[in-house]
Design a protein around this motif. Sequence first.
Motif, PDB file in Angstrom:
ATOM      1  N   LYS A 157      26.083   8.412  42.590  1.00  0.00           N
ATOM      2  CA  LYS A 157      26.080   9.640  43.381  1.00  0.00           C
ATOM      3  C   LYS A 157      27.482  10.214  43.503  1.00  0.00           C
ATOM      4  CE  LYS A 157      22.021   8.485  46.125  1.00  0.00           C
ATOM      5  NZ  LYS A 157      21.515   8.155  47.466  1.00  0.00           N
ATOM      6  N   GLY A 158      28.460   9.338  43.705  1.00  0.00           N
ATOM      7  CA  GLY A 158      29.855   9.787  43.786  1.00  0.00           C
ATOM      8  C   GLY A 158      30.321  10.406  42.475  1.00  0.00           C
ATOM      9  N   ALA A 159      29.915   9.787  41.358  1.00  0.00           N
ATOM     10  CA  ALA A 159      30.288  10.336  40.050  1.00  0.00           C
ATOM     11  C   ALA A 159      29.655  11.705  39.841  1.00  0.00           C
ATOM     12  CB  ALA A 159      29.873   9.371  38.938  1.00  0.00           C
ATOM     13  N   LYS A 160      28.405  11.858  40.254  1.00  0.00           N
ATOM     14  CA  LYS A 160      27.734  13.159  40.133  1.00  0.00           C
ATOM     15  C   LYS A 160      28.484  14.223  40.927  1.00  0.00           C
ATOM     16  CE  LYS A 160      23.039  11.427  39.574  1.00  0.00           C
ATOM     17  NZ  LYS A 160      21.694  11.376  40.186  1.00  0.00           N
ATOM     18  N   LEU A 161      28.826  13.883  42.167  1.00  0.00           N
ATOM     19  CA  LEU A 161      29.559  14.835  43.006  1.00  0.00           C
ATOM     20  C   LEU A 161      30.923  15.165  42.404  1.00  0.00           C
ATOM     21  CD1 LEU A 161      28.714  13.505  46.581  1.00  0.00           C
ATOM     22  CD2 LEU A 161      27.929  15.640  45.520  1.00  0.00           C
ATOM     23  N   PHE A 162      31.590  14.147  41.868  1.00  0.00           N
ATOM     24  CA  PHE A 162      32.889  14.363  41.244  1.00  0.00           C
ATOM     25  C   PHE A 162      32.775  15.328  40.066  1.00  0.00           C
ATOM     26  CE2 PHE A 162      35.820  13.142  37.812  1.00  0.00           C
ATOM     27  CZ  PHE A 162      37.021  13.465  38.421  1.00  0.00           C
ATOM     28  N   PHE A 163      31.807  15.101  39.187  1.00  0.00           N
ATOM     29  CA  PHE A 163      31.665  15.958  38.012  1.00  0.00           C
ATOM     30  C   PHE A 163      31.199  17.367  38.381  1.00  0.00           C
ATOM     31  CE2 PHE A 163      31.571  11.934  35.533  1.00  0.00           C
ATOM     32  CZ  PHE A 163      32.677  12.224  34.745  1.00  0.00           C
ATOM     33  N   ARG A 164      30.377  17.478  39.411  1.00  0.00           N
ATOM     34  CA  ARG A 164      29.984  18.821  39.876  1.00  0.00           C
ATOM     35  C   ARG A 164      31.212  19.585  40.366  1.00  0.00           C
ATOM     36  NH1 ARG A 164      24.839  17.426  43.530  1.00  0.00           N
ATOM     37  NH2 ARG A 164      23.493  16.738  41.851  1.00  0.00           N
ATOM     38  N   GLY A 165      32.040  18.916  41.158  1.00  0.00           N
ATOM     39  CA  GLY A 165      33.264  19.541  41.664  1.00  0.00           C
ATOM     40  C   GLY A 165      34.221  19.888  40.534  1.00  0.00           C
ATOM     41  N   LEU A 166      34.356  18.967  39.586  1.00  0.00           N
ATOM     42  CA  LEU A 166      35.235  19.216  38.434  1.00  0.00           C
ATOM     43  C   LEU A 166      34.747  20.413  37.634  1.00  0.00           C
ATOM     44  CD1 LEU A 166      37.672  18.133  36.840  1.00  0.00           C
ATOM     45  CD2 LEU A 166      36.077  16.732  35.535  1.00  0.00           C
ATOM     46  N   LEU A 167      33.457  20.485  37.409  1.00  0.00           N
ATOM     47  CA  LEU A 167      32.894  21.602  36.649  1.00  0.00           C
ATOM     48  C   LEU A 167      33.102  22.917  37.385  1.00  0.00           C
ATOM     49  CD1 LEU A 167      31.312  22.577  34.189  1.00  0.00           C
ATOM     50  CD2 LEU A 167      29.224  22.153  35.457  1.00  0.00           C
ATOM     51  N   SER A 168      32.884  22.907  38.701  1.00  0.00           N
ATOM     52  CA  SER A 168      33.054  24.161  39.449  1.00  0.00           C
ATOM     53  C   SER A 168      34.515  24.593  39.473  1.00  0.00           C
ATOM     54  CB  SER A 168      32.511  24.018  40.870  1.00  0.00           C
ATOM     55  OG  SER A 168      33.285  23.096  41.606  1.00  0.00           O
ATOM     56  N   GLU A 169      35.447  23.645  39.467  1.00  0.00           N
ATOM     57  CA  GLU A 169      36.870  23.985  39.427  1.00  0.00           C
ATOM     58  C   GLU A 169      37.299  24.464  38.046  1.00  0.00           C
ATOM     59  OE1 GLU A 169      39.250  24.002  41.855  1.00  0.00           O
ATOM     60  OE2 GLU A 169      37.638  23.639  43.293  1.00  0.00           O
ATOM     61  N   MET A 170      36.727  23.884  37.005  1.00  0.00           N
ATOM     62  CA  MET A 170      37.131  24.222  35.637  1.00  0.00           C
ATOM     63  C   MET A 170      36.443  25.467  35.098  1.00  0.00           C
ATOM     64  SD  MET A 170      37.364  20.532  33.760  1.00  0.00           S
ATOM     65  CE  MET A 170      37.551  21.317  32.187  1.00  0.00           C
ATOM     66  N   GLU A 171      35.320  25.841  35.656  1.00  0.00           N
ATOM     67  CA  GLU A 171      34.535  26.940  35.104  1.00  0.00           C
ATOM     68  C   GLU A 171      35.316  28.244  34.963  1.00  0.00           C
ATOM     69  OE1 GLU A 171      30.134  28.940  35.583  1.00  0.00           O
ATOM     70  OE2 GLU A 171      30.902  27.652  37.173  1.00  0.00           O
ATOM     71  N   PRO A 172      36.067  28.703  35.976  1.00  0.00           N
ATOM     72  CA  PRO A 172      36.816  29.953  35.788  1.00  0.00           C
ATOM     73  C   PRO A 172      37.861  29.846  34.669  1.00  0.00           C
ATOM     74  CG  PRO A 172      36.720  29.372  38.114  1.00  0.00           C
ATOM     75  CD  PRO A 172      36.156  28.229  37.346  1.00  0.00           C
ATOM     76  N   ALA A 173      38.540  28.717  34.600  1.00  0.00           N
ATOM     77  CA  ALA A 173      39.550  28.541  33.562  1.00  0.00           C
ATOM     78  C   ALA A 173      38.908  28.510  32.174  1.00  0.00           C
ATOM     79  CB  ALA A 173      40.346  27.264  33.798  1.00  0.00           C
ATOM     80  N   LEU A 174      37.753  27.865  32.064  1.00  0.00           N
ATOM     81  CA  LEU A 174      37.068  27.805  30.781  1.00  0.00           C
ATOM     82  C   LEU A 174      36.572  29.183  30.350  1.00  0.00           C
ATOM     83  CD1 LEU A 174      35.059  24.489  31.180  1.00  0.00           C
ATOM     84  CD2 LEU A 174      37.083  24.886  29.794  1.00  0.00           C
ATOM     85  N   ARG A 175      36.102  29.966  31.296  1.00  0.00           N
ATOM     86  CA  ARG A 175      35.664  31.337  30.964  1.00  0.00           C
ATOM     87  C   ARG A 175      36.853  32.171  30.508  1.00  0.00           C
ATOM     88  NH1 ARG A 175      30.320  32.771  33.298  1.00  0.00           N
ATOM     89  NH2 ARG A 175      29.624  30.915  34.380  1.00  0.00           N
ATOM     90  N   GLU A 176      37.979  32.014  31.192  1.00  0.00           N
ATOM     91  CA  GLU A 176      39.190  32.754  30.809  1.00  0.00           C
ATOM     92  C   GLU A 176      39.663  32.319  29.428  1.00  0.00           C
ATOM     93  OE1 GLU A 176      43.733  32.935  32.364  1.00  0.00           O
ATOM     94  OE2 GLU A 176      42.171  33.051  33.899  1.00  0.00           O
ATOM     95  N   LEU A 177      39.610  31.025  29.160  1.00  0.00           N
ATOM     96  CA  LEU A 177      40.011  30.510  27.854  1.00  0.00           C
ATOM     97  C   LEU A 177      39.088  31.027  26.765  1.00  0.00           C
ATOM     98  CD1 LEU A 177      41.926  28.624  26.352  1.00  0.00           C
ATOM     99  CD2 LEU A 177      40.340  26.768  26.791  1.00  0.00           C
ATOM    100  N   GLU A 178      37.815  31.111  27.052  1.00  0.00           N
ATOM    101  CA  GLU A 178      36.858  31.648  26.083  1.00  0.00           C
ATOM    102  C   GLU A 178      37.157  33.117  25.799  1.00  0.00           C
ATOM    103  OE1 GLU A 178      32.061  32.436  25.753  1.00  0.00           O
ATOM    104  OE2 GLU A 178      32.800  30.913  27.138  1.00  0.00           O
ATOM    105  N   GLY A 179      37.481  33.876  26.838  1.00  0.00           N
ATOM    106  CA  GLY A 179      37.838  35.282  26.651  1.00  0.00           C
ATOM    107  C   GLY A 179      39.106  35.436  25.835  1.00  0.00           C
ATOM    108  N   LEU A 180      40.086  34.567  26.081  1.00  0.00           N
ATOM    109  CA  LEU A 180      41.337  34.605  25.320  1.00  0.00           C
ATOM    110  C   LEU A 180      41.080  34.287  23.853  1.00  0.00           C
ATOM    111  CD1 LEU A 180      44.432  34.864  25.349  1.00  0.00           C
ATOM    112  CD2 LEU A 180      44.526  32.418  25.854  1.00  0.00           C
ATOM    113  N   ALA A 181      40.231  33.315  23.598  1.00  0.00           N
ATOM    114  CA  ALA A 181      39.897  32.965  22.215  1.00  0.00           C
ATOM    115  C   ALA A 181      39.210  34.134  21.513  1.00  0.00           C
ATOM    116  CB  ALA A 181      39.002  31.727  22.187  1.00  0.00           C
ATOM    117  N   ASP A 182      38.336  34.839  22.228  1.00  0.00           N
ATOM    118  CA  ASP A 182      37.673  36.003  21.636  1.00  0.00           C
ATOM    119  C   ASP A 182      38.663  37.107  21.315  1.00  0.00           C
ATOM    120  OD1 ASP A 182      35.250  34.724  21.808  1.00  0.00           O
ATOM    121  OD2 ASP A 182      34.653  35.704  23.690  1.00  0.00           O
ATOM    122  N   GLU A 183      39.697  37.276  22.163  1.00  0.00           N
ATOM    123  CA  GLU A 183      40.713  38.300  21.918  1.00  0.00           C
ATOM    124  C   GLU A 183      41.609  37.940  20.736  1.00  0.00           C
ATOM    125  OE1 GLU A 183      43.037  39.128  25.383  1.00  0.00           O
ATOM    126  OE2 GLU A 183      41.272  39.407  26.640  1.00  0.00           O
TER     127      GLU A 183
END
Length: 121
Positions: free
Chosen positions: A31-57
């Motif tokens: 359960k702790g690992a699930k919560l950790f990965f959910r938090g990690l994903l929510s923190e990384m999501e904006p950066a990953l979207r920005e990185l994807e946009g940069l790659a497209d540019e």
Amino acid sequence: MRPISAFAFAVALIPFGAIAQEDEGTSLMEKGAKLFFRGLLSEMEPALRELEGLADEIEPAMRSFAEEMGPALRDLMEQVEDWSAYEPPVVLPNGDILLKRKQDAPPLEGLPPPEGDEIDI
């Protein structure tokens, strides 16, 4: 860009695989690992979207560079057999780029050995 995308994809899949399983019978560590990965994903999501946009540019510019410079770089790679025999490139103030051979580099095949330090330009 592909290794970063693959890593991001793998990180994104880990929590979803864990969420898909039943919460019943999971240990406190799971359960702790699930919560950790959910938090990690929510923190990384904006950066990953920005990185994807940069790659497209950047993609069209990189494609254009490869199409224009690819043949010239291929020819240069065929002409220079051993890059370790050269000093790092030096850029002069006028924009010229010099590639000097190292002093201890073996002589080039098919060329007469240099006579002294002076050369004709």
